[in-house]
Design an enzyme around this catalytic site. Structure first.
Site, short mmCIF file in Angstrom:
data_model
loop_
_atom_site.label_atom_id
_atom_site.label_comp_id
_atom_site.label_asym_id
_atom_site.label_seq_id
_atom_site.Cartn_x
_atom_site.Cartn_y
_atom_site.Cartn_z
N ARG A 20 -13.33 -8.84 1.34
CA ARG A 20 -12.06 -8.61 1.16
C ARG A 20 -11.08 -9.78 1.37
NH1 ARG A 20 -9.86 -3.16 1.35
NH2 ARG A 20 -8.26 -4.16 0.65
N ARG A 56 1.06 -1.03 -0.10
CA ARG A 56 0.05 -0.02 -0.20
C ARG A 56 0.88 1.30 0.10
NH1 ARG A 56 -5.53 1.29 3.45
NH2 ARG A 56 -6.02 -0.14 1.78
#
Ligand code: CP
Ligand code: NVA
Length: 310
Positions: free
Chosen positions: A295, A101
């Protein structure tokens, strides 16, 4: 070796394969209980996270593997001490798969170029493909299909989630309408729109962008919004952005333009009273926690696919 950098690069058949696997992973988690035995996922974070960190880490545990949480705050990575390429090459000697990320999408590309194991985009300023795979899984669960559905996105159009939804939706034959203020800082990138027009021409879907929120949401099957203050947006822009985006707030009045059985989605974190009202996100049409749960399942499917573990 394959990566998940963005849904732009994934063929519709690949997205379909992962969605089908995600459905099986969700229905039969025990089938995959040893699929990642003795395997390690490195999770690199430059930005905060709740869902992404927890779902990836829990997913690896549930598949018999291990995940390393690595925040770059006190790391040689990206500090100028060593190149991202060197970090990625070294890390690849220890782990089986990497997710990252990051702020800059270019940094993710650099990492993927040098890594010798698969790299997953866990959000950059430009895109958030894992989120959209989970979203597509959730939409299909609730509506039984993707192709032909109208998905309306309201709010920040120049946004990683918006761009990824446009890619994923148009690749899967959906009609994607974005209602966002005009101007390059607020509406979808013209390059993404052009790419999505081409994907839609292939899939039978469509894409359109409008500054009129009622037009965007009209007869929608799926209504989606995301934060007006993404992790990378400076706090000093907050007041101006609230003023700009408030006409696009998903509230009961705007929801009345969607189909009566429309579902409401937000990738979370959500701010009640801003991108949507509490009435909408806490109401009967909201599926935000089913969306969040996916997710876990969708990312397990991504890991299994990229590691050739199925
Ligand atoms: N939706 C999402 O990616 O949430 P986090 O920022 O909490 O990971
Ligand atoms: N657009 C948001 C998504 C958070 C999951 C952000 O980048 O912060």
């Amino acid at each position: 070796m394959e990566h998940l950098i963005s849904l732009k690069e994934w063929r519709p058949e690949k997205i379909r394969q992962v969605l089908d696997l995600a459905r099986d992973v969700k229905a039969n988690p025990e089938k995959y209980a040893n699929a990642m035995e003795r395997k390690t996922l490195l999770m690199i974070f430059e930005k905060p996270s709740l869902r992404t960190r927890l779902s990836f880490e829990a997913g690896m545990t549930q598949m018999g593997g291990h995940a390393i949480y690595y925040h770059t705050g006190n790391s040689p990575m990206g500090s100028g001490k060593e190149t991202l390429g060197d970090s990625a090459r070294a890390a690849s000697r220890f782990v089986d798969i990497i997710m990252a990320r990051l702020f800059k999408h270019a940094d993710l590309l650099e990492m993927a170029e040098h890594a010798t194991v698969p790299v997953i985009n866990a959000l950059t300023d430009d895109s958030h493909p894992c989120q959209i795979l989970a979203d597509l899984q959730a939409i299909e669960e609730k509506k039984g299909t993707l192709a032909g559905l109208k998905l309306a996105y309201l709010g920040d159009g120049f946004n990683n989630v918006t761009h990824s939804l446009m890619y994923g939706g148009t690749k899967m034959g959906m009609h994607v309408g974005v209602g966002s203020p005009s101007g390059a800082d607020y509406s979808p990138s013209v390059d993404v729109v052009a790419d999505c027009e081409a994907f839609a021409a292939e899939s039978g879907g469509s894409v359109f962008v409008t500054a009129d929120p009622a037009e965007a949401i009209k007869d929608a099957d799926v209504v989606y919004t995301d934060s007006w203050m993404s992790y990378h947006i400076p706090k000093e822009q907050e007041a101006a952005r609230i003023a700009k985006f408030m006409p696009y707030q998903v509230n009961a009045e705007l929801m009345a333009h969607a189909k009566p059985d429309a579902i409401f989605m937000n990738c979370l974190p959500a701010a009640r009273g801003f991108e949507q009202t509490a009435e909408v996100i806490d109401g009967s049409q909201s599926i935000v926690f089913d969306e969040a749960e996916n997710r876990l399942h969708a990312q397990k499917a991504v890991i299994l696919t990229l590691c050739n573990a199925v």
